[in-house]
Design a protein around this motif. Structure first.
Motif, PDB file in Angstrom:
ATOM      1  N   ASP A  81      11.745   7.649  -4.148  1.00  0.00           N
ATOM      2  CA  ASP A  81      10.907   7.559  -5.190  1.00  0.00           C
ATOM      3  C   ASP A  81      10.466   6.034  -5.081  1.00  0.00           C
ATOM      4  O   ASP A  81      10.676   5.225  -4.481  1.00  0.00           O
ATOM      5  CB  ASP A  81      11.742   7.635  -6.485  1.00  0.00           C
ATOM      6  N   ILE A  82       9.007   5.894  -5.844  1.00  0.00           N
ATOM      7  CA  ILE A  82       8.426   4.532  -5.979  1.00  0.00           C
ATOM      8  C   ILE A  82       8.107   4.382  -7.229  1.00  0.00           C
ATOM      9  O   ILE A  82       7.146   5.306  -8.029  1.00  0.00           O
ATOM     10  CB  ILE A  82       7.168   4.539  -5.021  1.00  0.00           C
ATOM     11  N   GLY A  83       8.716   3.575  -7.940  1.00  0.00           N
ATOM     12  CA  GLY A  83       8.394   3.349  -9.445  1.00  0.00           C
ATOM     13  C   GLY A  83       9.148   4.673  -9.945  1.00  0.00           C
ATOM     14  O   GLY A  83      10.069   5.087  -9.471  1.00  0.00           O
ATOM     15  N   GLY A 125       3.616  -0.226  -2.530  1.00  0.00           N
ATOM     16  CA  GLY A 125       4.616   0.478  -3.452  1.00  0.00           C
ATOM     17  C   GLY A 125       6.026   0.478  -3.187  1.00  0.00           C
ATOM     18  O   GLY A 125       6.812   0.080  -4.443  1.00  0.00           O
ATOM     19  N   ALA A 135      -0.968  -2.049  -5.728  1.00  0.00           N
ATOM     20  CA  ALA A 135       0.318  -1.454  -5.941  1.00  0.00           C
ATOM     21  C   ALA A 135       0.919  -1.974  -7.183  1.00  0.00           C
ATOM     22  O   ALA A 135       1.521  -1.365  -8.270  1.00  0.00           O
ATOM     23  CB  ALA A 135       1.191  -1.805  -4.755  1.00  0.00           C
ATOM     24  N   ASP A 176       8.488  -1.399  -5.906  1.00  0.00           N
ATOM     25  CA  ASP A 176       9.736  -0.915  -6.546  1.00  0.00           C
ATOM     26  C   ASP A 176      10.862  -1.601  -6.350  1.00  0.00           C
ATOM     27  O   ASP A 176      11.665  -1.769  -7.268  1.00  0.00           O
ATOM     28  CB  ASP A 176       9.895   0.483  -5.898  1.00  0.00           C
ATOM     29  N   TYR A 224       7.499   7.490  -9.875  1.00  0.00           N
ATOM     30  CA  TYR A 224       7.144   8.643  -9.377  1.00  0.00           C
ATOM     31  C   TYR A 224       7.790   9.023  -8.268  1.00  0.00           C
ATOM     32  O   TYR A 224       8.413   8.268  -7.296  1.00  0.00           O
ATOM     33  CB  TYR A 224       5.568   8.208  -8.759  1.00  0.00           C
ATOM     34  N   TYR A 270       3.328   9.362  -6.249  1.00  0.00           N
ATOM     35  CA  TYR A 270       2.621   7.914  -5.847  1.00  0.00           C
ATOM     36  C   TYR A 270       1.360   8.095  -4.931  1.00  0.00           C
ATOM     37  O   TYR A 270       0.472   7.543  -5.139  1.00  0.00           O
ATOM     38  CB  TYR A 270       3.559   7.064  -5.323  1.00  0.00           C
ATOM     39  N   LEU A 298      -0.605  -0.389 -10.318  1.00  0.00           N
ATOM     40  CA  LEU A 298      -0.298   1.050 -10.550  1.00  0.00           C
ATOM     41  C   LEU A 298       1.137   1.226 -11.161  1.00  0.00           C
ATOM     42  O   LEU A 298       1.505   2.261 -11.850  1.00  0.00           O
ATOM     43  CB  LEU A 298      -0.324   1.914  -9.133  1.00  0.00           C
ATOM     44  N   LEU A 299       2.163   0.302 -10.741  1.00  0.00           N
ATOM     45  CA  LEU A 299       3.471   0.389 -10.941  1.00  0.00           C
ATOM     46  C   LEU A 299       4.085  -0.506 -12.118  1.00  0.00           C
ATOM     47  O   LEU A 299       5.347  -0.473 -12.457  1.00  0.00           O
ATOM     48  CB  LEU A 299       4.373   0.171  -9.564  1.00  0.00           C
ATOM     49  N   THR A 300       3.144  -1.482 -12.521  1.00  0.00           N
ATOM     50  CA  THR A 300       3.817  -2.492 -13.685  1.00  0.00           C
ATOM     51  C   THR A 300       2.636  -2.691 -14.635  1.00  0.00           C
ATOM     52  O   THR A 300       1.575  -2.101 -14.402  1.00  0.00           O
ATOM     53  CB  THR A 300       4.137  -3.889 -12.900  1.00  0.00           C
TER      54      THR A 300
END
Lengths: 190, 190
Positions: A2-4, A30, A59, A34, A6, A11, A62-64
């Motif tokens: 998994d990435i974050g 990513g 990245a 993570d 997702y 992702y 998208l993730l934070t």
């Protein structure tokens, strides 16, 4: 993997939609973000610092919660593939970077990261398989304390109207705006 | 009012998810990017230039293919609320900016844009109603030609390993990486 929040495939889908294509730096980026999220100091309010402008900032976005436009993401272009998440008032943070000393075990990643071959001669399939296989093993994590200059709130201060262009600008920039001064980015203007 | 491919409400939803909250600058920024997209020169390949780091870069990233991490969005922080989309090889572009001379008709927008009152004393509901009411009337559009320095491809060149930190960096930066030199962003490192 998994990435974050997702799955890996989710992702990659998100990366294609936002960044335009599934760049290797976005996949490794990513994985790095993570790791940073899983190791960051306690406390909800953190900022991000990217040491490169390539891929990694996307990245982070998208993730934070940190983006360029909300001021929580800073790019300090040192040319190192590294991201730091840090407590925005205290500066305690976690820095994640790609550890190039591991890359002998992943030759396609090494070829891409050190640009050992022109892009067209690189084996893209092997590259993605190795990234997926290696995952977090590519990265190292360090505790850091960021310099106080990265904890200052960004503020424009008071606003004036430039006597030349008629547009609003931060009055601390001087009698005219930077765009009407030496930093004019245009050669023609109609 | 549509913003890019989205209805107004869809765009606001997207802004909250990406930027964290429906900032006034994100709503006006979306309107500006929408105008730029509708007026940009023919041709699919364009880059974006924001003259501020506040909000507007996020509107560009939500509504165009240009992001910080893919290199198609540049922030030239002149402190003016303006966005330019330009043909990435030729430099012909369209610049959209908030025309502050219109703001007497929209007092809540003027109060916010010129920071005439502390944020807590501003009328947020009137502000959003006036932005929605004014829409494209807040903006002006100009044809521009961007300076050739904004048409150069960003490239790191060849990659070396820094003898101090052991990390990869662009060899053009010198014998050691910028992070181990004067630009070290950390006061502690473990």
């Amino acid at each position: 993997m998994d990435i974050g929040p997702y799955s890996f495939d989710e992702y990659v889908h998100l990366v294609k939609s936002f960044h335009g294509h599934a760049a290797p730096g976005m996949i490794i980026g990513g994985i790095m973000v993570d790791i940073a999220l899983n190791n960051k100091p306690a406390g909800e309010l953190f900022d991000a610092l990217c040491e490169t402008a390539n891929c990694l900032p996307d990245a982070v976005q998208l993730l934070t919660p940190c983006t360029m436009g909300n001021g929580w993401l800073r790019i300090v272009n040192l040319g190192r593939f590294s991201v730091t998440l840090y407590e925005k008032n205290g500066g305690e943070g976690v820095r994640v970077y790609l550890d190039s000393s591991t890359l002998d075990a992943w030759p396609a990643i090494k070829e891409w990261f050190f640009k050992l071959k022109p892009k067209k001669d690189q084996d893209s399939q092997a590259l993605f398989e190795q990234i997926k296989d290696a995952g977090a093993k590519l990265c190292k994590v360090r505790s850091v304390h960021v310099h106080p200059r990265f904890m200052e709130k960004r503020s424009k201060g008071s606003i004036a109207v430039c006597p030349l262009c008629g547009e609003a600008y931060p009055s601390k920039d001087g009698e005219i705006c930077l765009g009407c001064g030496d930093e004019n980015p245009y050669t023609e203007f109609h």
